[in-house]
Write a protein that holds these residues in place. Structure first.
Motif, PDB file in Angstrom:
ATOM      1  N   GLU A 234      -6.705  -2.327   0.438  1.00 18.11           N
ATOM      2  CA  GLU A 234      -6.980  -3.462  -0.438  1.00 18.11           C
ATOM      3  C   GLU A 234      -8.478  -3.596  -0.709  1.00 18.11           C
ATOM      4  O   GLU A 234      -8.909  -3.859  -1.844  1.00 18.11           O
ATOM      5  CB  GLU A 234      -6.450  -4.743   0.199  1.00 18.11           C
ATOM      6  CG  GLU A 234      -4.938  -4.815   0.286  1.00 18.11           C
ATOM      7  CD  GLU A 234      -4.460  -6.094   0.964  1.00 18.11           C
ATOM      8  OE1 GLU A 234      -5.323  -6.937   1.305  1.00 18.11           O
ATOM      9  OE2 GLU A 234      -3.240  -6.244   1.158  1.00 18.11           O
ATOM     10  N   ALA A 235      -9.294  -3.413   0.352  1.00 19.95           N
ATOM     11  CA  ALA A 235     -10.744  -3.528   0.192  1.00 19.95           C
ATOM     12  C   ALA A 235     -11.290  -2.411  -0.697  1.00 19.95           C
ATOM     13  O   ALA A 235     -12.189  -2.643  -1.525  1.00 19.95           O
ATOM     14  CB  ALA A 235     -11.422  -3.492   1.555  1.00 19.95           C
TER      15      ALA A 235
ATOM     16  N   TYR B  54      -1.822  -1.801  10.131  1.00 21.08           N
ATOM     17  CA  TYR B  54      -2.366  -3.065   9.627  1.00 21.08           C
ATOM     18  C   TYR B  54      -3.814  -2.890   9.172  1.00 21.08           C
ATOM     19  O   TYR B  54      -4.237  -3.422   8.137  1.00 21.08           O
ATOM     20  CB  TYR B  54      -2.263  -4.126  10.710  1.00 21.08           C
ATOM     21  CG  TYR B  54      -2.418  -5.538  10.229  1.00 21.08           C
ATOM     22  CD1 TYR B  54      -1.744  -6.001   9.108  1.00 21.08           C
ATOM     23  CD2 TYR B  54      -3.250  -6.425  10.903  1.00 21.08           C
ATOM     24  CE1 TYR B  54      -1.886  -7.306   8.666  1.00 21.08           C
ATOM     25  CE2 TYR B  54      -3.405  -7.742  10.480  1.00 21.08           C
ATOM     26  CZ  TYR B  54      -2.717  -8.171   9.362  1.00 21.08           C
ATOM     27  OH  TYR B  54      -2.867  -9.461   8.926  1.00 21.08           O
TER      28      TYR B  54
ATOM     29  N   LEU C  81     -12.147  -6.467  10.202  1.00 13.35           N
ATOM     30  CA  LEU C  81     -10.791  -6.547   9.696  1.00 13.35           C
ATOM     31  C   LEU C  81      -9.944  -7.413  10.622  1.00 13.35           C
ATOM     32  O   LEU C  81     -10.210  -7.527  11.823  1.00 13.35           O
ATOM     33  CB  LEU C  81     -10.167  -5.150   9.587  1.00 13.35           C
ATOM     34  CG  LEU C  81     -10.909  -4.145   8.694  1.00 13.35           C
ATOM     35  CD1 LEU C  81     -10.144  -2.828   8.646  1.00 13.35           C
ATOM     36  CD2 LEU C  81     -11.109  -4.690   7.291  1.00 13.35           C
ATOM     37  N   GLU C  82      -8.926  -8.011  10.064  1.00 16.51           N
ATOM     38  CA  GLU C  82      -8.026  -8.836  10.870  1.00 16.51           C
ATOM     39  C   GLU C  82      -7.195  -7.947  11.784  1.00 16.51           C
ATOM     40  O   GLU C  82      -6.714  -6.887  11.383  1.00 16.51           O
ATOM     41  CB  GLU C  82      -7.110  -9.641   9.943  1.00 16.51           C
ATOM     42  CG  GLU C  82      -6.205 -10.616  10.674  1.00 16.51           C
ATOM     43  CD  GLU C  82      -5.352 -11.427   9.711  1.00 16.51           C
ATOM     44  OE1 GLU C  82      -4.322 -11.974  10.169  1.00 16.51           O
ATOM     45  OE2 GLU C  82      -5.697 -11.495   8.516  1.00 16.51           O
TER      46      GLU C  82
ATOM     47  N   GLU D 242      -3.787  -0.979   5.795  1.00 14.03           N
ATOM     48  CA  GLU D 242      -3.391  -1.828   4.674  1.00 14.03           C
ATOM     49  C   GLU D 242      -4.581  -2.650   4.169  1.00 14.03           C
ATOM     50  O   GLU D 242      -4.810  -2.763   2.954  1.00 14.03           O
ATOM     51  CB  GLU D 242      -2.256  -2.760   5.091  1.00 14.03           C
ATOM     52  CG  GLU D 242      -0.923  -2.064   5.305  1.00 14.03           C
ATOM     53  CD  GLU D 242       0.141  -3.017   5.812  1.00 14.03           C
ATOM     54  OE1 GLU D 242      -0.189  -4.213   6.040  1.00 14.03           O
ATOM     55  OE2 GLU D 242       1.299  -2.589   5.988  1.00 14.03           O
ATOM     56  N   GLN D 243      -5.328  -3.218   5.090  1.00 13.32           N
ATOM     57  CA  GLN D 243      -6.488  -4.022   4.690  1.00 13.32           C
ATOM     58  C   GLN D 243      -7.580  -3.152   4.070  1.00 13.32           C
ATOM     59  O   GLN D 243      -8.264  -3.578   3.127  1.00 13.32           O
ATOM     60  CB  GLN D 243      -7.044  -4.762   5.909  1.00 13.32           C
ATOM     61  CG  GLN D 243      -6.083  -5.782   6.508  1.00 13.32           C
ATOM     62  CD  GLN D 243      -6.632  -6.373   7.793  1.00 13.32           C
ATOM     63  OE1 GLN D 243      -7.543  -7.207   7.780  1.00 13.32           O
ATOM     64  NE2 GLN D 243      -6.094  -5.942   8.912  1.00 13.32           N
ATOM     65  N   THR D 244      -7.734  -1.942   4.594  1.00 11.69           N
ATOM     66  CA  THR D 244      -8.754  -1.050   4.062  1.00 11.69           C
ATOM     67  C   THR D 244      -8.419  -0.632   2.642  1.00 11.69           C
ATOM     68  O   THR D 244      -9.303  -0.577   1.769  1.00 11.69           O
ATOM     69  CB  THR D 244      -8.890   0.191   4.965  1.00 11.69           C
ATOM     70  OG1 THR D 244      -9.223  -0.234   6.292  1.00 11.69           O
ATOM     71  CG2 THR D 244      -9.964   1.124   4.452  1.00 11.69           C
TER      72      THR D 244
ATOM     73  N   TYR E  53      -4.021  -6.902  14.218  1.00 17.04           N
ATOM     74  CA  TYR E  53      -2.580  -7.114  14.336  1.00 17.04           C
ATOM     75  C   TYR E  53      -2.279  -7.803  15.668  1.00 17.04           C
ATOM     76  O   TYR E  53      -2.766  -7.386  16.717  1.00 17.04           O
ATOM     77  CB  TYR E  53      -1.845  -5.775  14.277  1.00 17.04           C
ATOM     78  CG  TYR E  53      -0.339  -5.899  14.353  1.00 17.04           C
ATOM     79  CD1 TYR E  53       0.410  -6.130  13.212  1.00 17.04           C
ATOM     80  CD2 TYR E  53       0.323  -5.800  15.580  1.00 17.04           C
ATOM     81  CE1 TYR E  53       1.780  -6.253  13.265  1.00 17.04           C
ATOM     82  CE2 TYR E  53       1.704  -5.927  15.649  1.00 17.04           C
ATOM     83  CZ  TYR E  53       2.433  -6.150  14.491  1.00 17.04           C
ATOM     84  OH  TYR E  53       3.805  -6.279  14.561  1.00 17.04           O
TER      85      TYR E  53
END
Length: 364
Positions: free
Chosen positions: A255-256, A248, A352-353, A251-253, A355
């Motif tokens: 996108e960033a 998780y 980051l969010e 995935e956010q990294t 999980y």
């Protein structure tokens, strides 16, 4: 109660007036009445009843504010607004033509205590430093039968938490609370290092630990007392749970990174399965190696494609905070774009969010 004649005027010259009897009748905690009888002292130890021109009764709180002034036939007491066993002063005065005769008597407000309804979640956001709380305080007073009756919502309450591991209550972390709900953070408080040591060592040795959270609160001007104690079991997450968290975060990294590098119109993207990670239980942090590659169509050059390769290290707290990506390798096209948009070797990603695992949803 029967009281002796206390007042005299003129050092034996003129009449001597005083109380013959003073009775205070309590009607629960919320009212009382005063029955006073006055007398004039005569010669040879005799006395005769005397009716004053007026009688005034005053009731003062502990700060000497006037709560009541009247004839005393029924004295209302705003007991709900008074402190626990607050000392009150009742003053009874009879006025005569040449003088006034007064007597004071101490009375007390009711015994009071706080009751708390609480919701405490710990740990919060994947870190052992933080938790969430929601508290609702009610004021109660003791009734004539020794029980407790609810007076309503309590005002002017100060509160704090004491948090400790196992039986290490002598090294508890105390956290003052500024509101009735919110988040608390143990980091930086006295005994925080001791708490972290006991928690970490217990998790390493036993894979789980008991964290005790005590709620302390007090009325204004009174010391805080322990009102509730909550026990939370903290356990070491499995590798499978850690892997889901890593996925998780990655995935956010990604996108960033793509947003920061201003990459759009991706036609092909690959994040190899070679991603590896290490979790440091002592620091509660992740180190995640990442490698990704993609191709884009260059709209101003028609069909020509741009190929990109980027490898680096993602480091962050287990709760997602303090995330940063360190560039370790980039092919020429990616390096040029990185230098143009980032400029530094390290890209800060903030928080980051995290999980949320199924068993954590709605956990209190």
């Amino acid at each position: 109660m029967s009281l002796a004649v206390l007042a005299a005027v003129g050092c034996g010259q003129g009449p001597e007036y005083g109380f013959e009897q003073l009775n205070i009748n309590r009607y629960g905690w919320d009212s009382l009445s005063v029955d006073a009888r006055f007398a004039e002292r005569l010669a040879f130890g005799r006395s005769r009843p005397l009716v004053p021109q007026a009688m005034t009764v005053y009731l003062f709180n502990a700060g000497y504010d006037t709560l009541y002034a009247g004839d005393g036939r029924l004295v209302p007491i705003a007991d709900r607004d008074l402190g626990d066993r607050e000392s009150l002063m009742l003053e009874v005065c009879g006025r005569f033509e040449t003088m006034s005769v007064c007597e004071q008597e101490a009375v007390t407000a009711s015994p009071k205590r706080l009751h708390v309804e609480h919701e405490i979640a710990y740990p919060d956001a994947g870190t052992y430093d933080r938790g969430r709380y929601k508290l609702s305080f009610a004021l109660e007073r003791q009734d004539e039968a020794g029980g407790w009756e609810r007076l309503g919502r309590a005002q002017g309450v100060h509160s704090h938490l004491r948090v400790f591991v196992g039986d290490q209550d002598q090294e508890a972390v105390e956290v003052p609370l500024l509101g009735r709900q919110g988040r608390f953070n143990l980091q930086g408080r006295p005994h925080y290092d001791d708490f972290t040591y006991h928690l970490t060592s217990t998790l390493i040795d036993e894979k789980k630990a008991q964290v005790h959270i005590e709620v302390y609160a007090g009325l204004e001007g009174k010391p805080a007392l322990r009102l509730a104690s909550v026990e939370k079991q903290v356990r070491v997450k499995t590798d499978e749970e850690r892997a889901l968290e890593v996925e998780y975060f990655v995935e956010q990294t990604v996108e960033a990174l793509l947003e920061t590098l201003e990459i759009d119109e991706i036609e092909w993207f690959d994040r190899p399965d070679s991603t590896s990670w290490v979790f440091n239980q002592l620091t509660n942090t992740y180190r995640i190696k990442m490698a990704l590659a993609w191709e884009t169509r260059r709209p101003f050059l028609g069909r020509r494609r741009g190929s990109y390769v980027l490898e680096g290290l993602l480091e962050l707290d287990a709760g997602g905070a303090n995330a940063r990506f360190t560039r370790q390798f980039a092919n020429g096209r990616t390096a040029r774009r990185w230098d143009m948009t980032v400029g530094e070797t390290v890209l800060s990603l903030g928080t980051l969010e995290r999980y949320v695992h199924e068993e954590e949803e709605g956990e209190e």
